[in-house]
Scaffold this active site. Structure first.
Site, PDB file in Angstrom:
ATOM      1  N   HIS A 154       0.830  -1.322   0.135  1.00  0.00           N
ATOM      2  CA  HIS A 154       0.056  -0.031   0.170  1.00  0.00           C
ATOM      3  C   HIS A 154       0.881   1.330   0.094  1.00  0.00           C
ATOM      4  O   HIS A 154       1.642   1.407   0.955  1.00  0.00           O
ATOM      5  CB  HIS A 154      -0.901  -0.131   1.170  1.00  0.00           C
ATOM      6  CG  HIS A 154      -2.148  -0.865   1.245  1.00  0.00           C
ATOM      7  ND1 HIS A 154      -2.974  -0.901   1.834  1.00  0.00           N
ATOM      8  CD2 HIS A 154      -2.122  -1.921   0.317  1.00  0.00           C
ATOM      9  CE1 HIS A 154      -3.740  -2.008   1.902  1.00  0.00           C
ATOM     10  NE2 HIS A 154      -3.334  -2.632   0.505  1.00  0.00           N
ATOM     11  N   TYR A 204      -9.494   4.835   7.034  1.00  0.00           N
ATOM     12  CA  TYR A 204      -9.859   5.329   8.502  1.00  0.00           C
ATOM     13  C   TYR A 204     -10.951   6.465   8.639  1.00  0.00           C
ATOM     14  O   TYR A 204     -10.934   7.521   7.864  1.00  0.00           O
ATOM     15  CB  TYR A 204      -8.636   6.151   9.157  1.00  0.00           C
ATOM     16  CG  TYR A 204      -7.453   5.168   9.442  1.00  0.00           C
ATOM     17  CD1 TYR A 204      -7.199   4.599  10.771  1.00  0.00           C
ATOM     18  CD2 TYR A 204      -6.667   4.485   8.545  1.00  0.00           C
ATOM     19  CE1 TYR A 204      -6.110   3.994  10.957  1.00  0.00           C
ATOM     20  CE2 TYR A 204      -5.526   3.953   8.662  1.00  0.00           C
ATOM     21  CZ  TYR A 204      -5.283   3.437  10.043  1.00  0.00           C
ATOM     22  OH  TYR A 204      -4.111   2.710  10.193  1.00  0.00           O
ATOM     23  N   PRO A 246      -4.140   0.047  18.307  1.00  0.00           N
ATOM     24  CA  PRO A 246      -3.684  -0.681  17.253  1.00  0.00           C
ATOM     25  C   PRO A 246      -3.872   0.600  16.324  1.00  0.00           C
ATOM     26  O   PRO A 246      -3.720   0.076  15.087  1.00  0.00           O
ATOM     27  CB  PRO A 246      -4.863  -1.749  17.053  1.00  0.00           C
ATOM     28  CG  PRO A 246      -5.868  -1.336  18.059  1.00  0.00           C
ATOM     29  CD  PRO A 246      -5.544  -0.603  19.179  1.00  0.00           C
ATOM     30  N   LYS A 284       1.343  -0.295  15.067  1.00  0.00           N
ATOM     31  CA  LYS A 284       2.889  -0.257  15.453  1.00  0.00           C
ATOM     32  C   LYS A 284       3.229  -1.423  16.384  1.00  0.00           C
ATOM     33  O   LYS A 284       4.229  -1.513  16.445  1.00  0.00           O
ATOM     34  CB  LYS A 284       2.922   1.130  16.289  1.00  0.00           C
ATOM     35  CG  LYS A 284       2.744   2.561  15.375  1.00  0.00           C
ATOM     36  CD  LYS A 284       3.775   2.499  14.308  1.00  0.00           C
ATOM     37  CE  LYS A 284       3.677   3.684  12.995  1.00  0.00           C
ATOM     38  NZ  LYS A 284       4.382   3.345  12.239  1.00  0.00           N
ATOM     39  N   TYR A 310       3.896   6.716   9.692  1.00  0.00           N
ATOM     40  CA  TYR A 310       3.048   5.556   9.478  1.00  0.00           C
ATOM     41  C   TYR A 310       3.843   4.505   8.842  1.00  0.00           C
ATOM     42  O   TYR A 310       3.703   3.358   9.012  1.00  0.00           O
ATOM     43  CB  TYR A 310       1.842   6.006   8.309  1.00  0.00           C
ATOM     44  CG  TYR A 310       0.659   5.060   8.614  1.00  0.00           C
ATOM     45  CD1 TYR A 310      -0.412   5.081   9.295  1.00  0.00           C
ATOM     46  CD2 TYR A 310       0.673   3.803   7.742  1.00  0.00           C
ATOM     47  CE1 TYR A 310      -1.531   4.224   9.452  1.00  0.00           C
ATOM     48  CE2 TYR A 310      -0.228   2.804   7.721  1.00  0.00           C
ATOM     49  CZ  TYR A 310      -1.497   3.085   8.698  1.00  0.00           C
ATOM     50  OH  TYR A 310      -2.575   2.038   8.468  1.00  0.00           O
TER      51      TYR A 310
END
Length: 378
Positions: free
Chosen positions: A58, A187, A279, A283, A371
């Protein structure tokens, strides 16, 4: 298991004790997002073939607020870095297969594990297994045994400083054998709460809803889950949802936790034994891998030169990275979830932060950098 492979690479003998059976370890549903640094390490260790073939790369992610999505392009903003969707169970299969080939010692179904002599120069560890009671004398013990393991409990409470934040909600997660509603993670910040569209493969979806800590799995039928998920994820993605029966459904509380130091005598802590992240930022697994890279390098230097400088500095160095990951996970959780105490001002601050992220390349660059994973010397 990552540490065992790193130590073997450095020609340092190690034994892995695992409480569960091998079948359990390779089947349990856990994390599924690998940072760039984790994938790079798998390649370096010679176990990256399958993740390169089968992992879903991704190069970005989408955030949606009030059904208005925007995209964050990792490849553009983080020098071509990406994340890879590849289940932890698949990572464990790769680690285990390579451990067999390399004759790394792994003891499964080790029970009643008891470390001893941790403040001496000759620690030991005892356990029971299907083959009887065992004792191993060693130079060091590394507690990679999770939040509820025995390792951290061996350290006197007065020797530890604990930092903790419990969040007033949980995540309801489901797995379903249906194609995901988007090719990358989504998200969503909705007035009814957070939602996350994730996946484990091109045919298996992993979806989450923010829920009350008082909720029970039995409260959520499949129909209720799909209806609520479609509402929260927004019209842009709801129209692409393929509904189907869920084969795994669970509720997990969210917590931030750090204990310091991550070393006591000849005992080192790594991963969830020392720290927990919510979560939201994906990480947990990646942070554990970063810990053992730091520790493996320190042990390699100790055995190669006799210098204790790096093993003495392990805790400080590991915690410096841990706190950056804790910050990002805490920030992203606060940005995307609805809190019981939120008033109008809190909501406007949340929306302003999201709009700043949408409109600022610098803000999106910082998001992307965190990220995909901060740099790690491997």
């Amino acid at each position: 298991m990552f540490l065992a492979h790193l130590l073997r690479e450095a020609r340092i003998d190690a034994v892995v004790l695992e409480a569960r059976s091998r079948d359990y370890v390779t089947a349990r549903v856990r994390a599924g997002v690998l940072e760039q640094t984790t994938v790079d390490l798998m390649r370096r260790l010679g176990i990256g073939g399958r993740v390169d073939r089968e992992g879903l790369v991704h190069a970005g992610t989408t955030l949606a607020v009030n059904d208005d999505p925007f995209h964050v392009d990792f490849a553009e903003l983080a020098n071509g870095a990406a994340i890879t969707v590849y289940g932890q169970s698949e990572v464990m299969k790769d680690l285990n297969r390579a451990a067999d080939e390399r004759k790394i010692a792994v003891v499964y179904e080790a029970t009643d594990v008891r470390p001893g002599g941790l403040q001496s120069d000759a620690p030991w560890i005892t356990w029971n297994s299907p083959h009887g009671a065992r004792r191993l004398n060693c130079d060091f013990i590394v507690g990679c045994d999770g939040f509820h393991g025995v390792s951290r409990a061996c350290i006197p409470p007065e020797a530890l400083t604990v930092f903790e934040r419990a969040y007033p909600f949980g995540w309801l997660g489901v797995l379903a054998e249906v194609p995901p509603c988007n090719h990358e993670l989504v998200y969503a910040n909705h007035e009814r709460g957070f939602a996350l569209a994730s996946m484990r493969s091109a045919t298996r979806s992993r979806y989450y809803l923010q829920c009350s800590l008082q909720d029970r799995v039995e409260d959520w039928s499949d129909e209720a889950f799909w209806d609520e998920f479609a509402l929260r994820i927004g019209a842009s993605f709801a129209c692409r949802i393929t509904r189907g029966p869920t084969f795994e459904k669970s509720i997990a509380p969210l917590r931030s936790f750090v204990c310091a130091p991550m070393r006591w005598g000849q005992l080192f802590l790594a991963g969830d034994a020392a720290h927990i992240v919510p979560p939201t930022g994906a990480k947990g697994l990646n942070l554990a891998v970063a810990d053992v890279v730091v520790l493996a390098n320190a042990l390699h230097r100790f055995y190669a030169t006799g210098s204790r400088q790096d093993i003495d500095g392990y805790s400080d160095r590991a915690l410096a990275r841990v706190w950056k990951a804790e910050r990002f996970s805490w920030w992203l959780t606060n940005l995307t979830h609805r809190f019981p105490h939120m008033d109008g001002f809190d909501r406007q601050m949340q929306l302003a932060e999201l709009e700043y992220l949408r409109g600022s390349r610098a803000a999106r660059s910082a998001f992307a950098e965190n990220y995909v994973g901060l740099p790690l010397e491997i």
